[in-house]
Design an enzyme around this catalytic site. Sequence first.
Site, mmCIF file in Angstrom:
data_model
loop_
_atom_site.group_PDB
_atom_site.id
_atom_site.type_symbol
_atom_site.label_atom_id
_atom_site.label_comp_id
_atom_site.label_asym_id
_atom_site.label_seq_id
_atom_site.Cartn_x
_atom_site.Cartn_y
_atom_site.Cartn_z
ATOM 1 N N LYS A 46 0.841 -1.213 0.000
ATOM 2 C CA LYS A 46 0.000 0.000 0.000
ATOM 3 C C LYS A 46 0.866 1.249 0.000
ATOM 4 O O LYS A 46 0.542 2.238 -0.657
ATOM 5 C CB LYS A 46 -0.949 -0.025 1.210
ATOM 6 C CG LYS A 46 -2.118 -0.972 0.976
ATOM 7 C CD LYS A 46 -2.848 -1.395 2.224
ATOM 8 C CE LYS A 46 -3.807 -2.532 1.888
ATOM 9 N NZ LYS A 46 -4.312 -3.255 3.055
ATOM 10 N N GLN A 90 -4.840 -2.127 9.172
ATOM 11 C CA GLN A 90 -4.578 -3.435 8.549
ATOM 12 C C GLN A 90 -5.132 -4.557 9.438
ATOM 13 O O GLN A 90 -4.845 -4.613 10.628
ATOM 14 C CB GLN A 90 -3.063 -3.603 8.339
ATOM 15 C CG GLN A 90 -2.674 -4.863 7.600
ATOM 16 C CD GLN A 90 -3.192 -4.891 6.167
ATOM 17 O OE1 GLN A 90 -3.088 -3.930 5.425
ATOM 18 N NE2 GLN A 90 -3.793 -6.005 5.779
ATOM 19 N N ASP A 113 -11.884 2.024 3.268
ATOM 20 C CA ASP A 113 -12.171 0.601 3.054
ATOM 21 C C ASP A 113 -13.676 0.324 2.977
ATOM 22 O O ASP A 113 -14.088 -0.781 2.635
ATOM 23 C CB ASP A 113 -11.610 -0.227 4.229
ATOM 24 C CG ASP A 113 -10.254 -0.823 3.919
ATOM 25 O OD1 ASP A 113 -9.963 -1.028 2.723
ATOM 26 O OD2 ASP A 113 -9.490 -1.089 4.868
#
Length: 276
Positions: A46, A90, A113
């Site tokens: 990322k 994460q 997300d």
Amino acid sequence: MTILDGKALAEKVKAEVRAEAERLKAGLAVVLVGEDPASQIYVRGKERDCGECGIQSFSHRIPAETTQAELLALLAELNEDPKIDGILVQLPLPGHLDTRQVLESIRPDKDVDCFHPLNVGKMTLGREGFRPCTPAGVMELLAAYDIPVRGKRCVVIGRSSLVGQPLSTLLTQADGTVSLCHSKTPDLAAYTREADILVSAVGRTGLVTADMVKPGAAVIDVAMNRGPDGKLSGDVDFGPVSEKAAFITPVPGGVGPMTRAMLMRSVLYAAKLHRE
Ligand code: NAP
């Protein structure tokens, strides 16, 4: 048969993101708790994507022993930081942390997300807003290769809130007729054989065999299963299925890179929200 090249399409999406993200000084905060090796690889990926897209990345690698209160305090800080447009925690988190409370403490306008219930609700209602990255990546692949969804029979295997469930919503909104299958579905093949678009998001190598696929179908393999040799494979028996399908995604190089590109697009979307 056409192989859907997620890698090439992801590069195109990232180039489009870059054109605007630099100008807007978009920023993504990535929080990694602990030292899980797979999570470390994802976080590095990322950071690299951010670099390629002209997005500033702010990484917070914090110890596995971090308490819930400490993590919530960090997220509260990031929520208020104007340099940060998107916040990504994460997963999975170490077992002593309450994942649900953590994800729900991310401000909805920074929830790139699309995990916050408010954003899930807006997505389900078809309102403008964030979309979850993997399902959005699948939809983008279908659109890029002019694979029609309207009026088509779509079968999604796997009903997780991360992939299968939201994807079935997006396919329905695109006027597909969707069956959402799972581990309790009897006679899975009876569904898959009818599918014009077949998506597998289970995590079981070899689950989808050629006899389960309709000739001319589009087959999308979301799974990323790591074998004992470290090699990645999907759910779909690629060789035989590719002889029957009209379109198929490879693993790796299909949905995976699209998921990452869609995250970058979400950060850009958040930056636009914040600058407007
Ligand atoms: P998950 O939460 O474990 O969900 C798996 C789903 O598969 C569940 O709904 C389960 O049914 C269903 N299932 C299990 N065995 C089955 C069977 N024999 N027949 C039919 N359905 C079955 O997994 P996930 O997070 O959605 O991830 C799925 C896969 O996608 C994994 O391989 C993951 O690594 C991969 N993934 C890839 C990306 C990407 O960017 N490419 C992103 C996310 C995930 P029940 O609900 O009944 O248990």
